[in-house]
Design a protein around this motif. Structure first.
Motif, PDB file in Angstrom:
ATOM      1  N   UNK A   1      -0.837   1.771  -4.047  1.00  0.00           N
ATOM      2  CA  UNK A   1       0.302   2.641  -4.671  1.00  0.00           C
ATOM      3  C   UNK A   1       1.439   2.935  -3.652  1.00  0.00           C
ATOM      4  N   UNK A   2       0.986   3.682  -2.515  1.00  0.00           N
ATOM      5  CA  UNK A   2       1.671   4.348  -1.652  1.00  0.00           C
ATOM      6  C   UNK A   2       2.354   3.250  -0.754  1.00  0.00           C
ATOM      7  N   UNK A   3       1.884   2.053  -0.628  1.00  0.00           N
ATOM      8  CA  UNK A   3       2.366   1.024   0.039  1.00  0.00           C
ATOM      9  C   UNK A   3       3.347   0.420  -0.926  1.00  0.00           C
ATOM     10  N   UNK A   4       3.355   0.227  -1.973  1.00  0.00           N
ATOM     11  CA  UNK A   4       4.293  -0.322  -2.987  1.00  0.00           C
ATOM     12  C   UNK A   4       5.368   0.328  -2.892  1.00  0.00           C
ATOM     13  N   UNK A   5       5.121   1.603  -2.904  1.00  0.00           N
ATOM     14  CA  UNK A   5       6.322   2.730  -2.939  1.00  0.00           C
ATOM     15  C   UNK A   5       7.207   2.582  -1.763  1.00  0.00           C
ATOM     16  N   UNK A   6       6.848   2.483  -0.611  1.00  0.00           N
ATOM     17  CA  UNK A   6       7.348   2.392   1.090  1.00  0.00           C
ATOM     18  C   UNK A   6       7.975   0.858   1.070  1.00  0.00           C
ATOM     19  N   UNK A   7       7.147  -0.049   0.543  1.00  0.00           N
ATOM     20  CA  UNK A   7       7.534  -1.351   0.767  1.00  0.00           C
ATOM     21  C   UNK A   7       7.687  -2.297  -0.590  1.00  0.00           C
ATOM     22  N   UNK A   8       8.772  -1.863  -1.403  1.00  0.00           N
ATOM     23  CA  UNK A   8       8.920  -2.699  -2.866  1.00  0.00           C
ATOM     24  C   UNK A   8       9.092  -4.320  -2.481  1.00  0.00           C
ATOM     25  N   UNK A   9       8.684  -4.934  -3.575  1.00  0.00           N
ATOM     26  CA  UNK A   9       9.020  -6.234  -3.636  1.00  0.00           C
ATOM     27  C   UNK A   9      10.302  -6.933  -3.437  1.00  0.00           C
ATOM     28  N   UNK A  10      11.060  -5.956  -3.981  1.00  0.00           N
ATOM     29  CA  UNK A  10      12.653  -6.606  -3.734  1.00  0.00           C
ATOM     30  C   UNK A  10      12.805  -6.805  -2.243  1.00  0.00           C
ATOM     31  N   UNK A  11      12.461  -5.778  -1.405  1.00  0.00           N
ATOM     32  CA  UNK A  11      12.791  -5.689  -0.107  1.00  0.00           C
ATOM     33  C   UNK A  11      11.947  -7.223   0.705  1.00  0.00           C
ATOM     34  N   UNK A  12      10.999  -7.331   0.167  1.00  0.00           N
ATOM     35  CA  UNK A  12      10.397  -8.592   0.378  1.00  0.00           C
ATOM     36  C   UNK A  12      11.172 -10.035   0.376  1.00  0.00           C
ATOM     37  N   UNK A  13      11.738  -9.898  -1.182  1.00  0.00           N
ATOM     38  CA  UNK A  13      12.501 -11.035  -1.260  1.00  0.00           C
ATOM     39  C   UNK A  13      14.033 -11.035  -0.688  1.00  0.00           C
TER      40      UNK A  13
ATOM     41  N   UNK B   1       7.968  -9.474   4.200  1.00  0.00           N
ATOM     42  CA  UNK B   1       6.351  -9.284   3.601  1.00  0.00           C
ATOM     43  C   UNK B   1       5.698  -8.251   4.600  1.00  0.00           C
ATOM     44  N   UNK B   2       4.861  -7.633   3.731  1.00  0.00           N
ATOM     45  CA  UNK B   2       3.930  -6.267   4.473  1.00  0.00           C
ATOM     46  C   UNK B   2       3.063  -6.942   5.113  1.00  0.00           C
ATOM     47  N   UNK B   3       2.669  -6.556   6.499  1.00  0.00           N
ATOM     48  CA  UNK B   3       1.627  -6.993   6.986  1.00  0.00           C
ATOM     49  C   UNK B   3       0.278  -5.900   6.776  1.00  0.00           C
ATOM     50  N   UNK B   4      -0.815  -5.998   6.291  1.00  0.00           N
ATOM     51  CA  UNK B   4      -1.707  -4.738   6.041  1.00  0.00           C
ATOM     52  C   UNK B   4      -2.837  -5.166   7.052  1.00  0.00           C
ATOM     53  N   UNK B   5      -3.092  -4.631   8.058  1.00  0.00           N
ATOM     54  CA  UNK B   5      -4.091  -4.856   9.029  1.00  0.00           C
ATOM     55  C   UNK B   5      -5.260  -4.095   8.632  1.00  0.00           C
ATOM     56  N   UNK B   6      -6.355  -4.662   8.238  1.00  0.00           N
ATOM     57  CA  UNK B   6      -7.526  -4.163   7.538  1.00  0.00           C
ATOM     58  C   UNK B   6      -8.613  -4.431   8.761  1.00  0.00           C
ATOM     59  N   UNK B   7      -9.381  -3.248   9.080  1.00  0.00           N
ATOM     60  CA  UNK B   7     -10.354  -3.324  10.229  1.00  0.00           C
ATOM     61  C   UNK B   7     -11.394  -2.216   9.873  1.00  0.00           C
ATOM     62  N   UNK B   8     -12.393  -2.222  10.645  1.00  0.00           N
ATOM     63  CA  UNK B   8     -13.417  -1.186  10.481  1.00  0.00           C
ATOM     64  C   UNK B   8     -14.536  -1.637  11.447  1.00  0.00           C
ATOM     65  N   UNK B   9     -15.734  -1.390  11.123  1.00  0.00           N
ATOM     66  CA  UNK B   9     -16.724  -1.896  12.170  1.00  0.00           C
ATOM     67  C   UNK B   9     -17.804  -2.646  11.425  1.00  0.00           C
TER      68      UNK B   9
END
Length: 271
Positions: free
Chosen positions: A221-233, A1-9
């Motif tokens: 789209x770029x994240x899905x290309x680099x970390x496809x669903x099949x890899x998560x499964x 599973x891809x962890x997307x760390x979202x931040x800002x201010x």
């Protein structure tokens, strides 16, 4: 599973990005640290009791006809967030100390709740989960993130104006203090970009909502290309592989942080 760390201010549009990601066509699960932080300091919790013990009853909602001395449910009166904010926001020495105390109470409790949520989403087969954390770098959550996304604006005045529009009770000085109390978002953006392609994404949010959506779509789209669903499964079906993949991400992020610290030292040496 891809962890997307979202931040800002504050007032850069991080919540807007989080809302967009939570809805179709993305429908990603969101772990919002702000929501978790409110949960762990609700009346009756250990976090609530520790805050009241340190800051005193003056940071509680005043007693009134609708708010009895012990709160509506007998667990205590809710925190008066504007009053607490005045104690911890700003660049004064006393405010910084108070902010450190508050963070020391809230952060460990938040971390525990977030780990529970991550485990749940992993076991239910989510492709990715968004960790919406204002203090992502400061609290170390970037070390677990496969991708860090920083929502930023180039002009600090934009933050101040947006904050005053959102929270009408804030004066210009209050808004300025809240902006100054957080790490400069331009620095966060620079640190994010230093992570390298595929590991750090900066979403500049000085323009329209349509421009922001287009940038989000390109990033996902770029994240899905680099970390496809099949890899998560595959990682879910073969847990040792998931452990190895997670350890690899963590090691890479530790290396990235060391390199960033070296850059900071070099820049300070030039001053």
């Amino acid at each position: 599973m891809l962890f997307i760390g979202l931040t800002g201010s504050i007032a850069t549009g991080k919540s807007t990005v989080s809302s967009i990601l939570s809805k179709p066509p993305y429908s990603l699960p969101i772990i919002d640290a702000d929501i978790v932080a409110r949960k762990v300091v609700e009346p009756g919790t250990s976090g609530y009791k520790a805050i009241v013990k340190h800051f005193g009853p003056e940071i509680l909602v005043p007693v009134s006809e609708s708010m009895p001395e012990n709160g509506v449910d007998g667990q205590g009166r809710a925190l008066d967030r504007p009053a607490l904010g005045r104690r911890v926001f700003g660049d004064g020495e006393e405010q910084q100390r108070s902010r450190n105390v508050l963070n020391g109470i809230v952060h460990p409790a938040v971390r525990k709740e977030i780990y529970k949520s991550i485990f749940w989403y992993y076991m239910t087969g989510s492709w990715a989960v968004v960790l919406d954390v204002p203090l992502l770098f400061e609290s170390g959550w970037d070390k677990l993130s496969g991708v860090v996304v920083v929502v930023a604006v180039r002009d600090p005045e934009v933050q101040k104006q947006r904050l005053m529009q959102r929270d009408a009770h804030l004066s210009a000085e209050d808004a300025q203090n809240r902006v100054l109390s957080q790490t400069d978002v331009r620095l966060k953006a620079k640190r994010c970009e230093a992570r390298g392609e595929g590991k750090g994404v900066v979403l500049w949010n000085d323009g329209s909502r349509e421009e922001l959506k287009a940038n989000i779509d390109a990033a996902i789209q770029d994240m899905r290309r680099r970390s496809p669903s099949w890899w998560n499964w595959l990682c879910l079906l073969y847990p040792p592989l998931g452990v190895i993949a997670g350890a690899w991400v963590y090691w890479q992020n530790k290396r990235i942080n060391r390199e960033w610290q070296d850059v900071e030292l070099q820049e300070k040496a030039k001053l």
